[in-house]
Scaffold this motif. Structure first.
Motif, PDB file in Angstrom:
ATOM      1  N   ILE A  75       0.848  -1.198   0.000  1.00 17.81           N
ATOM      2  CA  ILE A  75       0.000   0.000   0.000  1.00 17.81           C
ATOM      3  C   ILE A  75       0.880   1.243   0.000  1.00 17.81           C
ATOM      4  N   ASP A  76       1.961   1.213   0.778  1.00 19.69           N
ATOM      5  CA  ASP A  76       2.914   2.332   0.741  1.00 19.69           C
ATOM      6  C   ASP A  76       3.436   2.554  -0.665  1.00 19.69           C
ATOM      7  N   ALA A  77       3.810   1.469  -1.334  1.00 19.08           N
ATOM      8  CA  ALA A  77       4.344   1.582  -2.697  1.00 19.08           C
ATOM      9  C   ALA A  77       3.302   2.161  -3.651  1.00 19.08           C
ATOM     10  N   LEU A  78       2.056   1.712  -3.519  1.00 20.98           N
ATOM     11  CA  LEU A  78       1.002   2.229  -4.400  1.00 20.98           C
ATOM     12  C   LEU A  78       0.711   3.698  -4.130  1.00 20.98           C
ATOM     13  N   THR A  79       0.676   4.100  -2.864  1.00 18.07           N
ATOM     14  CA  THR A  79       0.407   5.511  -2.577  1.00 18.07           C
ATOM     15  C   THR A  79       1.529   6.394  -3.106  1.00 18.07           C
ATOM     16  N   GLN A  80       2.763   5.907  -3.042  1.00 15.99           N
ATOM     17  CA  GLN A  80       3.878   6.674  -3.605  1.00 15.99           C
ATOM     18  C   GLN A  80       3.768   6.740  -5.121  1.00 15.99           C
TER      19      GLN A  80
END
Length: 91
Positions: A75-80
């Motif tokens: 999720i962190d990767a997608l938000t970035q």
């Protein structure tokens, strides 16, 4: 502030689980939860990002500040990737 909620019984924030997860999170917000612990989430896709934003918006509309802890790395990767990483409140 409420105790960290082990984000309900969710192990996935995906397209397949989105409807149930949205309602479960909204029910938690109505019950006064202000911290969602996502440590039990093992699978997430872009629907998970949308869910976090929707829960945050629902909490804000209810006059609450929602915080997420133990957010899964994907999720962190997608938000970035989407340029949204600054929109999710973290503890």
């Amino acid at each position: 502030m409420a105790e960290a909620n082990p984000m309900l019984s969710l192990d996935a924030l995906t397209f397949e689980t989105a409807d149930a997860a949205l309602e479960q999170g909204c029910a938690a917000i109505r019950a006064g939860e202000t911290v969602f612990d996502l440590g039990g989430v093992r699978a997430a896709d872009s629907s998970g990002v949308a869910l976090l934003l929707a829960w945050q918006r629902r909490a804000r509309d209810a006059g609450q500040k929602l915080t997420f802890i133990n957010v899964p790395g994907n999720i962190d990767a997608l938000t970035q990737l989407y340029g949204l990483d600054g929109l999710l409140a973290r503890s």
